[in-house]
Motif scaffolding. Structure first.
Motif, PDB file in Angstrom:
ATOM      1  N   ASP A   5    -151.914 -54.018   6.978  1.00  0.00           N
ATOM      2  CA  ASP A   5    -150.451 -54.084   7.107  1.00  0.00           C
ATOM      3  C   ASP A   5    -149.861 -55.121   6.158  1.00  0.00           C
ATOM      4  O   ASP A   5    -148.865 -54.852   5.473  1.00  0.00           O
ATOM      5  N   GLN A   6    -150.474 -56.301   6.108  1.00  0.00           N
ATOM      6  CA  GLN A   6    -149.957 -57.352   5.227  1.00  0.00           C
ATOM      7  C   GLN A   6    -150.181 -57.006   3.760  1.00  0.00           C
ATOM      8  O   GLN A   6    -149.323 -57.284   2.914  1.00  0.00           O
ATOM      9  N   ILE A   7    -151.327 -56.401   3.437  1.00  0.00           N
ATOM     10  CA  ILE A   7    -151.608 -56.007   2.055  1.00  0.00           C
ATOM     11  C   ILE A   7    -150.602 -54.950   1.602  1.00  0.00           C
ATOM     12  O   ILE A   7    -150.021 -55.047   0.517  1.00  0.00           O
ATOM     13  N   HIS A   8    -150.377 -53.954   2.431  1.00  0.00           N
ATOM     14  CA  HIS A   8    -149.442 -52.881   2.090  1.00  0.00           C
ATOM     15  C   HIS A   8    -148.033 -53.442   1.878  1.00  0.00           C
ATOM     16  O   HIS A   8    -147.348 -53.084   0.898  1.00  0.00           O
ATOM     17  N   ALA A   9    -147.594 -54.315   2.765  1.00  0.00           N
ATOM     18  CA  ALA A   9    -146.259 -54.925   2.634  1.00  0.00           C
ATOM     19  C   ALA A   9    -146.164 -55.751   1.353  1.00  0.00           C
ATOM     20  O   ALA A   9    -145.152 -55.700   0.641  1.00  0.00           O
ATOM     21  N   PHE A  10    -147.206 -56.522   1.051  1.00  0.00           N
ATOM     22  CA  PHE A  10    -147.234 -57.327  -0.165  1.00  0.00           C
ATOM     23  C   PHE A  10    -147.103 -56.435  -1.404  1.00  0.00           C
ATOM     24  O   PHE A  10    -146.293 -56.709  -2.295  1.00  0.00           O
ATOM     25  N   LEU A  11    -147.908 -55.375  -1.465  1.00  0.00           N
ATOM     26  CA  LEU A  11    -147.897 -54.491  -2.630  1.00  0.00           C
ATOM     27  C   LEU A  11    -146.544 -53.790  -2.776  1.00  0.00           C
ATOM     28  O   LEU A  11    -146.048 -53.610  -3.890  1.00  0.00           O
ATOM     29  N   THR A  12    -145.948 -53.409  -1.664  1.00  0.00           N
ATOM     30  CA  THR A  12    -144.629 -52.781  -1.703  1.00  0.00           C
ATOM     31  C   THR A  12    -143.609 -53.739  -2.310  1.00  0.00           C
ATOM     32  O   THR A  12    -142.835 -53.364  -3.207  1.00  0.00           O
ATOM     33  N   ARG A  13    -143.603 -55.000  -1.849  1.00  0.00           N
ATOM     34  CA  ARG A  13    -142.695 -56.020  -2.413  1.00  0.00           C
ATOM     35  C   ARG A  13    -142.974 -56.240  -3.897  1.00  0.00           C
ATOM     36  O   ARG A  13    -142.046 -56.333  -4.708  1.00  0.00           O
ATOM     37  N   LYS A  14    -144.252 -56.343  -4.223  1.00  0.00           N
ATOM     38  CA  LYS A  14    -144.670 -56.613  -5.599  1.00  0.00           C
ATOM     39  C   LYS A  14    -144.098 -55.576  -6.563  1.00  0.00           C
ATOM     40  O   LYS A  14    -143.473 -55.927  -7.563  1.00  0.00           O
ATOM     41  N   TRP A  15    -144.307 -54.305  -6.252  1.00  0.00           N
ATOM     42  CA  TRP A  15    -143.912 -53.267  -7.202  1.00  0.00           C
ATOM     43  C   TRP A  15    -142.434 -52.922  -7.118  1.00  0.00           C
ATOM     44  O   TRP A  15    -141.917 -52.221  -7.988  1.00  0.00           O
ATOM     45  N   HIS A  16    -141.707 -53.470  -6.154  1.00  0.00           N
ATOM     46  CA  HIS A  16    -140.251 -53.376  -6.191  1.00  0.00           C
ATOM     47  C   HIS A  16    -139.677 -54.445  -7.109  1.00  0.00           C
ATOM     48  O   HIS A  16    -138.597 -54.270  -7.670  1.00  0.00           O
ATOM     49  N   LEU A  28    -141.303 -54.346 -12.254  1.00  0.00           N
ATOM     50  CA  LEU A  28    -140.988 -52.990 -12.706  1.00  0.00           C
ATOM     51  C   LEU A  28    -141.766 -52.639 -13.972  1.00  0.00           C
ATOM     52  O   LEU A  28    -142.069 -53.503 -14.797  1.00  0.00           O
ATOM     53  N   ASP A  29    -142.081 -51.363 -14.126  1.00  0.00           N
ATOM     54  CA  ASP A  29    -142.830 -50.844 -15.285  1.00  0.00           C
ATOM     55  C   ASP A  29    -144.144 -51.588 -15.499  1.00  0.00           C
ATOM     56  O   ASP A  29    -144.575 -51.854 -16.626  1.00  0.00           O
ATOM     57  N   TYR A  30    -144.800 -51.906 -14.409  1.00  0.00           N
ATOM     58  CA  TYR A  30    -146.062 -52.649 -14.339  1.00  0.00           C
ATOM     59  C   TYR A  30    -147.182 -51.874 -15.031  1.00  0.00           C
ATOM     60  O   TYR A  30    -147.368 -50.682 -14.790  1.00  0.00           O
TER      61      TYR A  30
END
Length: 154
Positions: free
Chosen positions: A54-65, A68-70
């Motif tokens: 849950d924490q990993i998924h939330a972190f990755l969601t924040r990261k890629w928001h 950008l264009d990572y």
């Protein structure tokens, strides 16, 4: 569920594991990346400490928001048994259009099923101009013929 290649790693399987991780992260999809970690995986990413899907998924969601264009390149640094060390660089821009190259190192420890149980990441960000970008492939995995970090001088 297993995520081959499994430890203990050889040079070839460690390189394969690194490229698989790079490809997954270049998807920029938390639903693709998260299952590569154990349910109780422990992370240190910069100053954040995370545990579990849950924490990993939330972190990755924040990261890629935010990032950008990572586009990411990882390179094997060392390996032994169930551990792999990598160095990496990725390029991205923020919502104002400022480009960055982020440089880092990660230490990984794997469970017997091939999923990552621990990830310790240290990294920093360097503002760059759009003209200084080196990672210009289309979204998704780095093409097989695109040079790695050493080959581009990073």
């Amino acid at each position: 569920m297993t995520r081959p290649p499994l430890p203990p790693f050889t040079r070839e399987t460690a390189i394969q594991k690194v490229r698989m991780a790079e490809n997954a992260w270049n998807s920029r999809d938390p639903n693709v990346v998260t299952p590569a970690y154990t349910e109780d995986s422990q992370w240190r990413n910069r100053a954040e400490f995370l545990t579990g899907h849950d924490q990993i998924h939330a972190f990755l969601t924040r990261k890629w928001h935010k990032e950008l264009d990572y586009r990411l390149i990882k390179e094997l640094w060392a390996f032994s048994g169930n551990r792999i060390a990598v160095r990496y660089a990725y390029e991205w821009h923020d919502d104002s259009g400022q480009w960055f190259r982020s440089y880092g190192n990660e230490n990984w420890e794997f469970a017997l099923d091939g999923r990552m149980a621990r990830r310790h990441a240290s990294l920093n960000d360097l503002p760059i101009t759009e003209a200084d970008r080196l990672f210009r492939w289309s979204q998704g995995p780095r093409p097989d013929d695109h040079p790695g970090l050493t080959d581009v001088g990073l």
